[in-house]
Design a protein around this motif. Structure first.
Motif, PDB file in Angstrom:
ATOM      1  N   LYS A 197     -26.254   0.827  10.242  1.00  0.00           N
ATOM      2  CA  LYS A 197     -26.773   0.864  11.774  1.00  0.00           C
ATOM      3  C   LYS A 197     -26.719   2.091  12.511  1.00  0.00           C
ATOM      4  CE  LYS A 197     -28.246  -3.531  11.278  1.00  0.00           C
ATOM      5  NZ  LYS A 197     -29.461  -4.020  11.360  1.00  0.00           N
ATOM      6  N   LEU A 198     -25.535   2.680  12.342  1.00  0.00           N
ATOM      7  CA  LEU A 198     -24.994   3.701  13.529  1.00  0.00           C
ATOM      8  C   LEU A 198     -25.042   5.161  12.716  1.00  0.00           C
ATOM      9  CD1 LEU A 198     -22.132   2.121  15.375  1.00  0.00           C
ATOM     10  CD2 LEU A 198     -24.553   2.129  15.839  1.00  0.00           C
ATOM     11  N   ASN A 199     -24.781   5.287  11.605  1.00  0.00           N
ATOM     12  CA  ASN A 199     -24.564   6.440  10.625  1.00  0.00           C
ATOM     13  C   ASN A 199     -23.638   7.304  11.241  1.00  0.00           C
ATOM     14  OD1 ASN A 199     -25.277   8.668   8.739  1.00  0.00           O
ATOM     15  ND2 ASN A 199     -26.726   9.525   9.928  1.00  0.00           N
ATOM     16  N   PRO A 200     -22.535   6.604  11.541  1.00  0.00           N
ATOM     17  CA  PRO A 200     -21.410   7.431  12.189  1.00  0.00           C
ATOM     18  C   PRO A 200     -20.732   8.431  11.153  1.00  0.00           C
ATOM     19  CG  PRO A 200     -20.748   5.217  11.372  1.00  0.00           C
ATOM     20  CD  PRO A 200     -22.178   5.210  11.098  1.00  0.00           C
ATOM     21  N   GLY A 201     -20.025   9.382  11.993  1.00  0.00           N
ATOM     22  CA  GLY A 201     -19.156  10.214  11.354  1.00  0.00           C
ATOM     23  C   GLY A 201     -18.031   9.558  10.613  1.00  0.00           C
ATOM     24  N   THR A 202     -17.380   8.631  11.150  1.00  0.00           N
ATOM     25  CA  THR A 202     -16.333   7.955  10.464  1.00  0.00           C
ATOM     26  C   THR A 202     -16.508   6.507  10.922  1.00  0.00           C
ATOM     27  OG1 THR A 202     -15.054   9.766  10.876  1.00  0.00           O
ATOM     28  CG2 THR A 202     -13.858   7.732  10.542  1.00  0.00           C
ATOM     29  N   VAL A 203     -16.166   5.561   9.946  1.00  0.00           N
ATOM     30  CA  VAL A 203     -16.045   4.182  10.609  1.00  0.00           C
ATOM     31  C   VAL A 203     -15.024   3.383   9.475  1.00  0.00           C
ATOM     32  CG1 VAL A 203     -17.977   3.367   8.852  1.00  0.00           C
ATOM     33  CG2 VAL A 203     -17.281   1.968  10.427  1.00  0.00           C
ATOM     34  N   ARG A 204     -14.178   2.750  10.421  1.00  0.00           N
ATOM     35  CA  ARG A 204     -13.006   2.048   9.759  1.00  0.00           C
ATOM     36  C   ARG A 204     -13.163   0.595  10.370  1.00  0.00           C
ATOM     37  NH1 ARG A 204     -12.943   5.692   6.673  1.00  0.00           N
ATOM     38  NH2 ARG A 204     -11.147   6.881   6.015  1.00  0.00           N
ATOM     39  N   CYS A 205     -12.905  -0.338   9.463  1.00  0.00           N
ATOM     40  CA  CYS A 205     -13.214  -1.807   9.877  1.00  0.00           C
ATOM     41  C   CYS A 205     -11.485  -2.185   9.581  1.00  0.00           C
ATOM     42  CB  CYS A 205     -13.878  -2.626   9.326  1.00  0.00           C
ATOM     43  SG  CYS A 205     -13.701  -4.489   9.664  1.00  0.00           S
ATOM     44  N   ARG A 206     -10.794  -2.444  10.796  1.00  0.00           N
ATOM     45  CA  ARG A 206      -9.377  -2.732  10.581  1.00  0.00           C
ATOM     46  C   ARG A 206      -9.026  -4.261  10.896  1.00  0.00           C
ATOM     47  NH1 ARG A 206      -7.589   2.170   8.763  1.00  0.00           N
ATOM     48  NH2 ARG A 206      -7.788   3.835  10.476  1.00  0.00           N
ATOM     49  N   VAL A 207      -8.175  -4.816  10.033  1.00  0.00           N
ATOM     50  CA  VAL A 207      -7.885  -6.395  10.393  1.00  0.00           C
ATOM     51  C   VAL A 207      -6.585  -6.350  11.031  1.00  0.00           C
ATOM     52  CG1 VAL A 207      -7.169  -8.399   9.476  1.00  0.00           C
ATOM     53  CG2 VAL A 207      -9.368  -7.448   8.698  1.00  0.00           C
ATOM     54  N   ARG A 208      -6.355  -6.782  12.233  1.00  0.00           N
ATOM     55  CA  ARG A 208      -5.062  -6.851  12.967  1.00  0.00           C
ATOM     56  C   ARG A 208      -4.784  -8.108  13.345  1.00  0.00           C
ATOM     57  NH1 ARG A 208      -4.317  -1.550  13.915  1.00  0.00           N
ATOM     58  NH2 ARG A 208      -6.305  -0.183  14.706  1.00  0.00           N
ATOM     59  N   GLY A 209      -3.461  -8.206  13.714  1.00  0.00           N
ATOM     60  CA  GLY A 209      -3.049  -9.508  14.255  1.00  0.00           C
ATOM     61  C   GLY A 209      -3.935  -9.900  15.300  1.00  0.00           C
TER      62      GLY A 209
END
Length: 265
Positions: A197-209
């Motif tokens: 969708k965004l063609n980002p330079g960097t993407v991380r999907c984090r799962v946090r509390g």
């Protein structure tokens, strides 16, 4: 650089390289095979829910193109309760399982793609490497990450030389939250979706509390208006399994290793 690395590999051969699919181990594998041939070097690649399928496809592609002797195996870390618990030294248990599995497939000395820059970070996997007498040719030849990328360019490896760092999918899960294969699949799908969708330079999907956090480079995050945030939040949320239905999805600046908490001082 070539000469130093070639001399190190000549000393270590015959050997087996743990090939993850990232630029470090892939470049080492290409260089070593061209230097030593199939009799002197073989490649070991472990698949699991924590390994993006693109990494495995990349390894298989290069194995066919370069004529590697390749073994693809299951390291078995998802059967290890210590790994699943996701402690601060999770990588130790991951690498312990990996090196144990490789040792069952070959009696050769094991090599990794660790470079000198890695030595300045907290990497519990290096403890597992030490216990299994794993050698690090880049370290022995004094080669850092920039040197690895330069070597990849000199070898004519194209896009591989510019491949962004992409740690295993378990690195996206905040320390002490148990590792779950379905959640890792959702994390990978979320990063693909946002990437498309965004063609980002960097993407991380984090799962946090506190919820699901999509981290983006500054330019991509700055260009994300409220409407697109809401739409992407819903799309990301829909990818996750039951138990995440009401989990909030937010966006934040990318920070290296931000899901990794509690590092020993």
């Amino acid at each position: 650089m070539h000469n130093q690395l070639a001399a190190v590999l000549d000393k270590l051969a015959p050997a087996a390289i743990a090939v993850s699919g990232g630029v470090d181990s892939m470049t080492l594998a290409v260089f070593a095979h061209r230097q030593l041939g199939g009799a002197g070097i073989e490649m070991m690649h472990a698949t699991s829910p924590a390994v993006p399928p693109e990494a495995t496809a990349r390894v298989r592609h290069f194995a066919e193109a370069e004529g590697w002797r390749l073994s693809v195996l299951d390291a078995g870390e998802f059967a290890d309760a210590d790994y699943i618990a996701n402690p601060v030294n999770r990588c130790y248990f991951c690498k312990t399982n990996l090196y144990d599995a490789i040792a069952k497939h070959t009696g050769r000395r094991m090599l990794s793609g660790t470079n000198t820059d890695d030595l300045g970070e907290y990497r519990p996997g290096l403890d597992a490497a030490r216990e299994h007498d794993v050698h690090h040719p880049y370290v022995e030849a004094g080669i850092d990450k920039a040197g690895v990328r330069a070597l990849a360019r000199q070898l004519g490896l194209g896009d591989l030389a510019e491949l962004p760092a992409s740690p295993c999918l378990s690195s996206r899960v905040e320390t002490t939250i148990p590792i779950n294969a379905d959640v890792l699949t959702a994390i990978h799908a979320a990063e693909k979706l946002v990437g498309d969708k965004l063609n980002p330079g960097t993407v991380r999907c984090r799962v946090r509390g506190s919820g699901i956090v999509v981290e983006l480079d500054a330019d991509s995050l700055g260009g994300l208006d409220a409407l697109r945030r809401d739409r992407l939040s819903l799309a990301v949320s829909s990818l996750f399994p039951e138990g995440f239905t009401d989990t909030p999805v937010s966006f934040a600046p990318y920070r290296n290793g931000s899901a990794f908490v509690g590092k020993p001082e």
